[in-house]
Design a protein around this motif. Sequence first.
Motif, PDB file in Angstrom:
ATOM      1  N   GLN A 138       1.062  -1.090  -0.068  1.00 23.08           N
ATOM      2  CA  GLN A 138       0.102  -0.319   0.015  1.00 23.08           C
ATOM      3  C   GLN A 138       1.022   1.439  -0.279  1.00 23.08           C
ATOM      4  N   LYS A 139       1.669   1.160   1.234  1.00 21.50           N
ATOM      5  CA  LYS A 139       2.744   2.114   0.909  1.00 21.50           C
ATOM      6  C   LYS A 139       3.416   2.693  -0.895  1.00 21.50           C
ATOM      7  N   GLN A 140       3.582   1.278  -1.416  1.00 18.40           N
ATOM      8  CA  GLN A 140       4.560   1.753  -2.740  1.00 18.40           C
ATOM      9  C   GLN A 140       3.322   2.409  -3.445  1.00 18.40           C
ATOM     10  N   ARG A 141       1.835   2.048  -3.244  1.00 18.30           N
ATOM     11  CA  ARG A 141       1.013   2.042  -3.905  1.00 18.30           C
ATOM     12  C   ARG A 141       0.718   4.186  -4.062  1.00 18.30           C
ATOM     13  N   THR A 169       4.158  -8.194  -3.867  1.00 19.25           N
ATOM     14  CA  THR A 169       4.913  -8.262  -5.202  1.00 19.25           C
ATOM     15  C   THR A 169       4.248  -7.608  -5.936  1.00 19.25           C
ATOM     16  N   ARG A 170       3.142  -9.005  -6.142  1.00 20.90           N
ATOM     17  CA  ARG A 170       2.400  -9.556  -7.617  1.00 20.90           C
ATOM     18  C   ARG A 170       1.626  -7.652  -7.755  1.00 20.90           C
ATOM     19  N   GLN A 171       1.312  -7.246  -6.330  1.00 21.66           N
ATOM     20  CA  GLN A 171       0.310  -6.307  -6.231  1.00 21.66           C
ATOM     21  C   GLN A 171       0.755  -4.761  -7.034  1.00 21.66           C
ATOM     22  N   VAL A 175      -0.018  -2.508 -10.653  1.00 20.74           N
ATOM     23  CA  VAL A 175       0.025  -1.432 -10.952  1.00 20.74           C
ATOM     24  C   VAL A 175       1.424  -1.485 -11.696  1.00 20.74           C
ATOM     25  N   ILE A 176       2.100  -1.974 -11.995  1.00 17.15           N
ATOM     26  CA  ILE A 176       2.985  -1.299 -13.318  1.00 17.15           C
ATOM     27  C   ILE A 176       2.584  -2.057 -14.086  1.00 17.15           C
ATOM     28  N   LYS A 177       1.786  -2.631 -14.369  1.00 19.89           N
ATOM     29  CA  LYS A 177       0.997  -3.427 -15.853  1.00 19.89           C
ATOM     30  C   LYS A 177      -0.198  -2.605 -16.373  1.00 19.89           C
ATOM     31  N   GLY A 183      -0.582   4.161 -21.347  1.00 15.35           N
ATOM     32  CA  GLY A 183       0.649   4.870 -21.608  1.00 15.35           C
ATOM     33  C   GLY A 183       2.104   5.681 -20.894  1.00 15.35           C
ATOM     34  N   VAL A 184       1.590   5.066 -19.442  1.00 16.91           N
ATOM     35  CA  VAL A 184       2.860   5.805 -19.037  1.00 16.91           C
ATOM     36  C   VAL A 184       3.859   4.807 -18.808  1.00 16.91           C
ATOM     37  N   THR A 185       5.568   5.844 -19.297  1.00 12.55           N
ATOM     38  CA  THR A 185       6.484   5.559 -19.469  1.00 12.55           C
ATOM     39  C   THR A 185       6.943   4.824 -17.701  1.00 12.55           C
ATOM     40  N   GLN A 186       7.918   3.395 -17.831  1.00 12.37           N
ATOM     41  CA  GLN A 186       8.060   3.900 -16.685  1.00 12.37           C
ATOM     42  C   GLN A 186       9.577   2.806 -16.795  1.00 12.37           C
TER      43      GLN A 186
END
Length: 212
Positions: A138-141, A169-171, A175-177, A183-186
């Motif tokens: 949650q902190k990561q998000r 980690t799966r969460q 989120v990255i996917k 269209g976010v560049t990561q």
Amino acid sequence: MLEIKGLTKKYGQNVIFKDLDLTLNNGEVLSVIGPSGIGKTTLIKIMTGLETANSGQVFIDGEEFGIGDGRLNAKIGIIFQDFNLFPNYTVLDNITLAPVNVNKLSKKAAKQEAIEFLDTLGMKDKEILYPYQLSGGQKQRVAIARALAMHPNIIAYDEPTSGLDEHSTRQVAAVIKQLKSSGVTQLVITHDQYFAELISDRIFDFAQEVQR
């Protein structure tokens, strides 16, 4: 599009990397992998203007930025592995602080946008909580939402799964996917080969590059 050309970093006589070239296309997820201590975090700090290099060039969408240029902070939103959330602020306040104070967005507009980001990231019901009340995932998000609120060209993660359990980690991977689909560049700095393969369009082997 991010282009790094001929980047060299030394600490005294110790060469961290030399003549490093790297390209990140718009809308792409690129993972930079390699063992801890090899210089991946140094690379990301240079890219975001937090540290200077000895030589090389950095371009974003064709515009050249000086090495260590503070303007890169506005172009690349970095998410550190310890999240760097303010413990005495709520989730909502953590996200709106910079847009209001730096980008001079009104508090009302910043709050509305922050809630939209939290909703997208599955965190809307957590806006009044404090960091100590959140799990690692949650902190990561929240850290991701905070970075998105500044509307950078690129989101960069420094070891985003460090210290997280398998579920969190799966969460983060989800989120990255999800952001990629928008269209976010990561750019992802990680030592986790499996995680990199799970999320990436391309993988850049840092160890292989610095040893060439």
